[in-house]
Enzyme design. Structure first.
Site, PDB file in Angstrom:
ATOM      1  N   ASP A  82      26.574  11.721 -13.080  1.00  0.00           N
ATOM      2  CA  ASP A  82      27.310  12.514 -11.662  1.00  0.00           C
ATOM      3  C   ASP A  82      26.314  10.646 -11.024  1.00  0.00           C
ATOM      4  O   ASP A  82      25.328  10.210 -11.561  1.00  0.00           O
ATOM      5  CB  ASP A  82      26.170  12.931 -10.896  1.00  0.00           C
ATOM      6  CG  ASP A  82      26.106  14.366 -11.097  1.00  0.00           C
ATOM      7  OD1 ASP A  82      27.172  14.948 -11.292  1.00  0.00           O
ATOM      8  OD2 ASP A  82      26.107  15.540 -10.294  1.00  0.00           O
ATOM      9  N   HIS A 228      23.729  12.574 -16.094  1.00  0.00           N
ATOM     10  CA  HIS A 228      23.588  11.076 -14.813  1.00  0.00           C
ATOM     11  C   HIS A 228      24.060   9.877 -15.143  1.00  0.00           C
ATOM     12  O   HIS A 228      23.096   9.431 -16.337  1.00  0.00           O
ATOM     13  CB  HIS A 228      22.648  11.286 -14.100  1.00  0.00           C
ATOM     14  CG  HIS A 228      22.394  12.315 -12.802  1.00  0.00           C
ATOM     15  ND1 HIS A 228      21.202  13.490 -13.230  1.00  0.00           N
ATOM     16  CD2 HIS A 228      22.741  12.579 -11.886  1.00  0.00           C
ATOM     17  CE1 HIS A 228      21.264  14.436 -12.381  1.00  0.00           C
ATOM     18  NE2 HIS A 228      21.903  14.281 -11.646  1.00  0.00           N
TER      19      HIS A 228
END
Length: 271
Positions: A82, A228
């Site tokens: 992400d 992430h």
């Protein structure tokens, strides 16, 4: 001032004074703080301590819209990343994935995709799947405005399509925060909402061994793993990158196959 902040300040001085002699400009060498799109809703470190409606409850309510994992009888798992594309960390994440021949799913913000289109295109060209993570990464639950959601989604959808040639059907909410009406609106917009069952907690910026443990001790067949490749300006994903060198070969040795989210849960990724 954090260690990571000091690092980027030092790099800034190096490129400012030596760049002209080396043929390097600041814009091509490293992002500039004033131009770097930070998450509107705040960093993962400050926001993820909140507890809105559980995604498990939402998945039970909206099984045709929301997915959290794949078939637990198949030895397949999906890595997801992400908050990118981030020029400080995404290239290294992509290099590691290429090294181990792994395809992943990247949920990108429109603001960063717009700022760093070359990285978005590299993600696509190397066989990874791209999903929608809103334009500015707001806290959608705090905003509590369906018009904001639709604007964020459609703006990002247009940006992604403009650079990679398809309109993604995959959406992940910033911080994973949603409630009933948001999920219903996303369904009306023809999106599949992708959650996760394994959280690396890499946003806490723990040591690579801790991030690896968070994944390896919780993984299961069909798992969607949250990681992430992007961070706010003060954030650092170096330990995420290091942890991948332990996570990927260990899980491969256990007989687990890395696939993209659409393959794992058998859903379309294009509108």
């Amino acid at each position: 001032m954090t260690k990571n902040t000091c690092k980027w300040i030092l790099f800034g001085f190096i490129f400012l004074f030596l760049g002209p002699f080396l043929g390097i400009t600041p814009s091509s060498a490293t992002p500039q703080r004033e131009d770097f799109p930070n998450p509107e809703g705040g960093s993962e470190l400050t926001e993820r301590v909140r507890y809105p409606v559980s995604n498990y409850i939402l998945q039970e309510r909206y099984p045709e819209i929301m997915v959290l994992s794949g078939d637990r009888t198949k030895n397949q798992i999906a890595l997801t990343f992400d908050d990118g594309p981030d020029p400080r960390f995404t290239p290294d994440v992509l290099d590691v994935l290429k090294e181990y021949d792994v395809q992943a799913t990247f949920f990108v913000t429109g603001a960063r995709a717009e700022e760093y289109p070359d990285l978005l295109q590299r993600i696509n060209e190397e066989g990874h799947i791209i999903g929608n993570h809103t334009y500015g990464h707001p806290n959608l639950v705090e905003k509590a405005d369906l018009d904001v959601l639709e604007s964020e989604v459609k703006r990002t959808e247009d940006i992604i399509a403009g650079f990679v040639g398809y309109r993604t059907k995959l959406f992940r909410a910033p911080y994973g925060f949603l409630y009933n009406e948001l999920v219903e609106t996303l369904g009306e917009l023809n999106y599949s909402v992708v959650g996760w069952t394994v959280d690396s907690l890499d946003w806490q910026e723990s040591e690579p061994e801790v991030i690896s443990y968070n994944v390896l001790s919780n993984v299961h067949p069909g798992a969607i793993i949250l990681m992430h490749d992007g961070a706010e300006w003060e954030g650092d994903r170096t330990n995420t990158i290091k942890s991948l060198h332990r996570i990927i070969p260990t899980l491969k040795d256990q007989g687990l196959e890395f696939v993209t989210v659409p393959e794992l849960v058998d859903i379309a990724y294009q509108q």
